[in-house]
Design an enzyme around this catalytic site. Structure first.
Site, short mmCIF file in Angstrom:
data_model
loop_
_atom_site.label_atom_id
_atom_site.label_comp_id
_atom_site.label_asym_id
_atom_site.label_seq_id
_atom_site.Cartn_x
_atom_site.Cartn_y
_atom_site.Cartn_z
N LEU A 76 7.43 13.75 41.55
CA LEU A 76 8.39 13.20 42.51
C LEU A 76 7.73 12.26 43.51
CD1 LEU A 76 10.60 16.35 42.94
CD2 LEU A 76 11.30 14.17 41.97
N ALA A 79 7.36 9.06 41.63
CA ALA A 79 8.67 8.43 41.47
C ALA A 79 9.18 7.84 42.77
CB ALA A 79 9.68 9.45 40.93
N GLU A 80 9.04 8.57 43.87
CA GLU A 80 9.52 8.06 45.15
C GLU A 80 8.69 6.86 45.61
OE1 GLU A 80 10.92 9.39 49.57
OE2 GLU A 80 10.87 10.84 47.94
N THR A 81 7.39 6.92 45.38
CA THR A 81 6.54 5.78 45.75
C THR A 81 6.96 4.54 44.98
OG1 THR A 81 4.69 7.25 46.27
CG2 THR A 81 4.16 4.93 45.84
#
Length: 156
Positions: A76, A79-81
C-alpha cells in the site's frame, strides 16, 4: 522564475531524489517535502516517472512482517506513493493530491527479491484521479493489485 540549477542548489532533498531515481525535471515538485520519509525508508526507487506511467521498485528485505513475508502494508505504501505522485504530476504545479481511498488485493506472497509497482491511470480529471497499481515480483508474477483515488486540491 527559479531555474532548475537554482532549484537543485536550494533543494535540501536533491541527494535523496537522485538516489530514488527521480528525473531532474521533477525535482522542483519535491522541494518542500522530498518524497516523504516512508518512501525513503522502504527503499523505493523510480524507474519511470510521468503522469501516464509510473514504475518504481523496492526490496523485500527490510520490509517483511514478523513471519518473513513482505508486509502487506508495504504494498500500500508503494501504491500510494506511485498514485499520489502520478496524480500530482497530472494535476500540475498548483495542485496537490489528497488520498481519499486506497484498497488492495494480495494475490501472492514474496519473501525475497524486489517488488515492482506499475501505476497507470484509470481516470484523470480536473479534481479527481484514480490509478491502478500492479505489483509484481522479480519473475513478473502479480503480487497484488491496488487502486488509489486522489482528490486534487489547490496547493497551500
Amino acid at each position: 522564475m527559479t531555474s532548475l540549477s537554482e532549484t537543485m542548489t536550494n533543494n535540501p532533498y536533491t541527494d535523496s531524489l537522485i538516489r530514488a531515481g527521480v528525473p531532474e525535471q521533477y525535482h522542483s515538485r519535491f522541494a518542500r517535502n522530498g518524497l516523504g520519509g516512508l518512501a525513503e525508508k522502504l527503499g523505493i526507487v523510480f524507474e519511470t516517472m510521468g503522469p501516464d506511467l509510473m514504475v518504481a521498485k523496492f526490496p523485500v528485505e527490510g520490509n517483511e512482517q514478523p513471519f518473513g513475508l513482505l508486509h502487506g502494508g508495504a504494498h500500500l505504501v508503494l501504491a500510494e506513493t506511485l498514485g499520489s505522485v502520478a496524480s500530482g504530476l497530472a494535476g500540475g504545479e498548483g495542485k496537490q493530491p489528497m488520498g481519499v481511498d486506497i484498497n488492495a488485493t494480495h494475490q501472492r506472497a514474496a519473501s525475497s527479491g524486489w517488488v515492482t509497482g506499475t501505476c497507470t491511470p484509470i481516470h484523470v480529471g480536473r479534481t479527481l484521479c484514480i490509478h491502478e497499481v500492479v505489483m509484481t515480483d522479480d519473475a513478473g508474477r502479480r503480487l497484488s493489485t491496488a487502486r488509489i483515488t486522489n482528490l486534487l486540491v489547490d496547493r497551500r
